[in-house]
Design a protein around this motif. Sequence first.
Motif, PDB file in Angstrom:
ATOM      1  N   GLU A 187       2.650 -24.619 -28.561  1.00 37.99           N
ATOM      2  CA  GLU A 187       2.193 -23.401 -29.205  1.00 37.99           C
ATOM      3  C   GLU A 187       1.744 -23.666 -30.639  1.00 37.99           C
ATOM      4  O   GLU A 187       0.734 -23.124 -31.082  1.00 37.99           O
ATOM      5  CB  GLU A 187       3.328 -22.382 -29.188  1.00 37.99           C
ATOM      6  N   LEU A 215      19.337 -26.729 -20.472  1.00 34.96           N
ATOM      7  CA  LEU A 215      20.004 -27.538 -21.492  1.00 34.96           C
ATOM      8  C   LEU A 215      19.041 -28.586 -22.042  1.00 34.96           C
ATOM      9  O   LEU A 215      18.977 -28.817 -23.246  1.00 34.96           O
ATOM     10  CB  LEU A 215      21.241 -28.197 -20.882  1.00 34.96           C
ATOM     11  N   VAL A 269      20.109 -17.788 -20.779  1.00 38.58           N
ATOM     12  CA  VAL A 269      20.958 -18.927 -21.155  1.00 38.58           C
ATOM     13  C   VAL A 269      20.356 -19.646 -22.345  1.00 38.58           C
ATOM     14  O   VAL A 269      21.064 -20.055 -23.276  1.00 38.58           O
ATOM     15  CB  VAL A 269      21.137 -19.872 -19.954  1.00 38.58           C
ATOM     16  N   TYR A 270      19.022 -19.765 -22.355  1.00 32.97           N
ATOM     17  CA  TYR A 270      18.342 -20.389 -23.490  1.00 32.97           C
ATOM     18  C   TYR A 270      18.678 -19.628 -24.769  1.00 32.97           C
ATOM     19  O   TYR A 270      18.984 -20.210 -25.806  1.00 32.97           O
ATOM     20  CB  TYR A 270      16.845 -20.370 -23.216  1.00 32.97           C
ATOM     21  N   ALA A 299      16.692 -26.882 -24.367  1.00 33.45           N
ATOM     22  CA  ALA A 299      17.236 -26.362 -25.619  1.00 33.45           C
ATOM     23  C   ALA A 299      17.582 -27.450 -26.614  1.00 33.45           C
ATOM     24  O   ALA A 299      17.635 -27.185 -27.805  1.00 33.45           O
ATOM     25  CB  ALA A 299      18.475 -25.520 -25.336  1.00 33.45           C
ATOM     26  N   THR A 300      17.847 -28.667 -26.147  1.00 39.42           N
ATOM     27  CA  THR A 300      18.437 -29.628 -27.070  1.00 39.42           C
ATOM     28  C   THR A 300      17.484 -30.708 -27.527  1.00 39.42           C
ATOM     29  O   THR A 300      17.922 -31.679 -28.127  1.00 39.42           O
ATOM     30  CB  THR A 300      19.653 -30.306 -26.421  1.00 39.42           C
ATOM     31  N   MET A 301      16.205 -30.581 -27.240  1.00 40.97           N
ATOM     32  CA  MET A 301      15.304 -31.638 -27.674  1.00 40.97           C
ATOM     33  C   MET A 301      14.046 -31.080 -28.311  1.00 40.97           C
ATOM     34  O   MET A 301      13.608 -29.990 -27.989  1.00 40.97           O
ATOM     35  CB  MET A 301      14.915 -32.517 -26.486  1.00 40.97           C
ATOM     36  N   ALA A 302      13.476 -31.881 -29.200  1.00 37.98           N
ATOM     37  CA  ALA A 302      12.205 -31.519 -29.808  1.00 37.98           C
ATOM     38  C   ALA A 302      11.085 -31.921 -28.857  1.00 37.98           C
ATOM     39  O   ALA A 302      11.256 -32.796 -28.020  1.00 37.98           O
ATOM     40  CB  ALA A 302      12.047 -32.227 -31.145  1.00 37.98           C
ATOM     41  N   ALA A 305       9.930 -27.888 -22.614  1.00 36.77           N
ATOM     42  CA  ALA A 305      10.384 -28.831 -23.641  1.00 36.77           C
ATOM     43  C   ALA A 305      11.395 -29.789 -23.027  1.00 36.77           C
ATOM     44  O   ALA A 305      12.151 -29.381 -22.157  1.00 36.77           O
ATOM     45  CB  ALA A 305      11.031 -28.061 -24.798  1.00 36.77           C
ATOM     46  N   ARG A 313      21.280 -17.637 -25.299  1.00 40.94           N
ATOM     47  CA  ARG A 313      22.694 -17.738 -25.666  1.00 40.94           C
ATOM     48  C   ARG A 313      23.014 -19.105 -26.245  1.00 40.94           C
ATOM     49  O   ARG A 313      23.876 -19.222 -27.113  1.00 40.94           O
ATOM     50  CB  ARG A 313      23.584 -17.451 -24.456  1.00 40.94           C
ATOM     51  N   MET A 314      22.320 -20.146 -25.768  1.00 46.17           N
ATOM     52  CA  MET A 314      22.528 -21.461 -26.361  1.00 46.17           C
ATOM     53  C   MET A 314      22.075 -21.487 -27.808  1.00 46.17           C
ATOM     54  O   MET A 314      22.560 -22.262 -28.612  1.00 46.17           O
ATOM     55  CB  MET A 314      21.762 -22.524 -25.579  1.00 46.17           C
ATOM     56  N   GLN A 315      21.099 -20.627 -28.130  1.00 43.24           N
ATOM     57  CA  GLN A 315      20.623 -20.550 -29.505  1.00 43.24           C
ATOM     58  C   GLN A 315      21.378 -19.504 -30.292  1.00 43.24           C
ATOM     59  O   GLN A 315      20.955 -19.109 -31.377  1.00 43.24           O
ATOM     60  CB  GLN A 315      19.140 -20.217 -29.531  1.00 43.24           C
ATOM     61  N   ASN A 316      22.474 -19.007 -29.733  1.00 44.30           N
ATOM     62  CA  ASN A 316      23.283 -17.996 -30.411  1.00 44.30           C
ATOM     63  C   ASN A 316      22.538 -16.669 -30.568  1.00 44.30           C
ATOM     64  O   ASN A 316      22.792 -15.906 -31.484  1.00 44.30           O
ATOM     65  CB  ASN A 316      23.738 -18.499 -31.784  1.00 44.30           C
ATOM     66  N   ARG A 317      21.598 -16.418 -29.671  1.00 44.06           N
ATOM     67  CA  ARG A 317      20.898 -15.131 -29.677  1.00 44.06           C
ATOM     68  C   ARG A 317      21.427 -14.284 -28.539  1.00 44.06           C
ATOM     69  O   ARG A 317      22.143 -14.760 -27.670  1.00 44.06           O
ATOM     70  CB  ARG A 317      19.399 -15.327 -29.466  1.00 44.06           C
ATOM     71  N   LYS A 318      21.037 -13.017 -28.536  1.00 43.00           N
ATOM     72  CA  LYS A 318      21.516 -12.116 -27.502  1.00 43.00           C
ATOM     73  C   LYS A 318      20.741 -12.319 -26.199  1.00 43.00           C
ATOM     74  O   LYS A 318      21.308 -12.255 -25.120  1.00 43.00           O
ATOM     75  CB  LYS A 318      21.328 -10.679 -27.981  1.00 43.00           C
TER      76      LYS A 318
END
Lengths: 312, 121, 406
Positions: free
Chosen positions: A205, A271, A31-32, A274-277, A197, A34-39
């Motif tokens: 990292e 979610l 899901v992470y 994925a959506t925060m720094a 995150a 796909r949220m980033q538009n990756r496979k």
Amino acid sequence: MIASILKVLLFPGLLFLGVYSFVLEFVDRKVYARMQNRKGPPWYQPLADMLKLVGKKVILPNNAQKFVFAALPTVSLTAVVTAFLCAPVWGMQAVTAYEGDLVAVLYLLSIPTLCHFLAGYNSHEVYSTIGAFRTLTQMFAYEVPLFMAFLSPAILAGSWSITGIAAFYAARPLYVLINLPAFLIALLTSQSKLERAPFDAPEAETEIVGGALVEYSGRYLAYFRATAVSELTVMASVIAGVFLPFFTGNGAVDFALYLVKTFAVVLVMVLLRATMARIRIDQTLKFFWSVLTPVAIAQMILNLLLRGGLGL
Amino acid sequence: MKKKERPGGLAGLAILNLFRKPATQTAQFGLGGIQKGYRGRLLYDPATCINCVMCMRDCPTGAITIENRGTKEQKDMHAYLDVGRCVFCCQCVDTCPKKCLSCSSDVLLAAFSQDDLKIEL
Amino acid sequence: MSERNDHKVVLPIGPQHPSLKEPGSFKITLDGEKVERAVVEIGYNHRGIEKACESRNYTQDLYIIERVCGICSHAHTSCFCQAFEDMAGLEVPRRAYYIRGIVGELERLHSHLLWLGVASHEIGFDTLFMYTWRDRELVLDLLAQIGGNRVNYGVNTFGGVRRDLEADLMQDILHVCDQLEEKIKYYADLATTETTLIARLKGIGVLTPEDVRHFSAVGPVARAAGILDDIRVVEPYGVYKEIPVNAVTDDHCDVYGRTLVRVKEMLESIRLIRVMIREIPEGPISVRAPRKLPAGETLRRVEAPRGENIHYIRSNGSDMPDRVRVRAPSEANWHGMSYMLEGFQLADVPIIIAAIDPCYSCTDRAVSLSSGRDEQIASWDQLRLFGIEQYKKNGIDPGSIAIRPF
């Protein structure tokens, strides 16, 4: 006797925890991605990663205490697995339920964090030492709101066992709404407990190269990874049991509901991830102490008052 | 014009992307991203070559070699390219006064040994 | 690796570190989480490019110069070509200038998108990193179509450009510009509203206008402090003589300001590309260039995505240059680095380093230590007077350049 041993070992015990953790890790990563538009990875990727790590050579740092270095991963994995036995999976009844198991679970879940700290400190490496201290600093930040968030529903329910709390709210589903702020705090603090995150400063990292576990390799690192993944499952299960106690009474249907609930909790956590720094460690401390802790205290006082006012 | 700060501003797009096709391309089944004019392996026409070796002089890495195996009258032209040194700038194509060099879009030039990288055009 | 004295830890960042894309070494003395002292050591990537240029002819040098930087390859060749054309006295066709301008602005777009991705990765915001790099692919595909390669396009040659822009390719460029504009506006909006992003970027790596002057920083670092040093504005060259650039400055003076400057510059680049495509003239794309240059020397400046590029060529009349000097923008920005790092937290170190958009391999040059004898040292005022005279000879009056007072 045999039935309960099987329960502990197979379902809903260790084997189920292992399999389900892989599933949840896959969901997390997929899901992470796909949220980033990756496979994203294929379904067997978590298992493949684990097998690869187990097969790799172990390198022990020269100036570390060998026994402690090797024992810490096992200790932290054991603690997490033990905690899982108190979470209701099949039906409302957990494998082991006793008065006070909520507190026990929370303390068991603190052990991996302490193990991380000790692992980093014992590695005697500059990156891992900084990572270890950040782990400990972060623990002081989130532990108070985390405990308060989990104990508020318990106060209202008047029971200190996860099964008891679930039974109380299953009988009065509308009372769940009272605990909504505590639920949000629990989600944020578990995110921070799992070092994901935006609260992943302890293993950042790009700053300290993975933090406390930088010297770990091979199967010891695999155990620590397994700990992290199982911790996610356990956290999701406990949150589902305490804050989302909707049961039908039928074991199989309740199990399906359990899966849905844990999935939902994990999706919200992804979610958030994925959506925060990543925020700095001082900002984390400030956020937990000046925002979440007051809210948690207010929730606790509200629940105490309600407990008296409702005449439960 | 001060906008209000809020966390998780990306959430809408992130959830939307769950239902969109991923942007990742798999290179497993052929190369998708090679454009029409891509500079790849050189093509050589020995018939028009006059052995002026201007291409060799202008090659920044010294990757191309033109050789006349025959005599001055009876030409037997060969061109060799060291793919390991070539940077695919195609300056040789621009320099060539007789246009006997051209570039193709063939980029699959990997080889298992250093010697296999030296190919005859 | 750690050295301890008085409870202070020396943390080595680099030469190999996940936050550095190229080798460079930073020795960070930490007091708790606070950076007390930062020592910058570069020089791991010295390739001897300037010396290599001296032993090859100008045509070969062009491709070496193109490989000075992996990102701003076009800016470097533009600068080198302009210096060459200057000395050879070539009249470059107008269409060639426009094509150079279009490719240059596309390169700026791809460089800034890359930077935005790297910066968001440094602060742990991987989703934005993936999005910007996905969008960067659109630009790279276009550049591959224009030049024939994704990074070293090889568009420039002495006296013009090597490939013409066809009408349907220009339509593609406009189409990509439309797509990108929408996305970049979204990122600009995100950069000004997302709390965690602002919390990580604001007030970090401060370089006030005085400091910028002191360390002679260039590019977005200087523009974020309100100092307009965009060569396209202060000393227009090529196509920018005909199409004026709206300068972008900001007065945050920190990493946040540098982010805003870069995002706004991307929008400005899209506008420039549209204007250039609308007004591109017909005609030839190159003129024949000589192989040898007359003896002499020249110095040209070009605005690369990271700041001001300076190329110097000295010729002795043969087909090989006598001396080539390349000053990449990162080289100017390194000087303020340890000053920027000190006083902030360890967590800010990667983003402060990334904020100048460092290019290590562009920067590394051999250093010669001289004894101090037989040296002619010009003072700053002498250099300044000399520069003003030179500009007046070229027809530019430096008095008319607007420099924001501070």
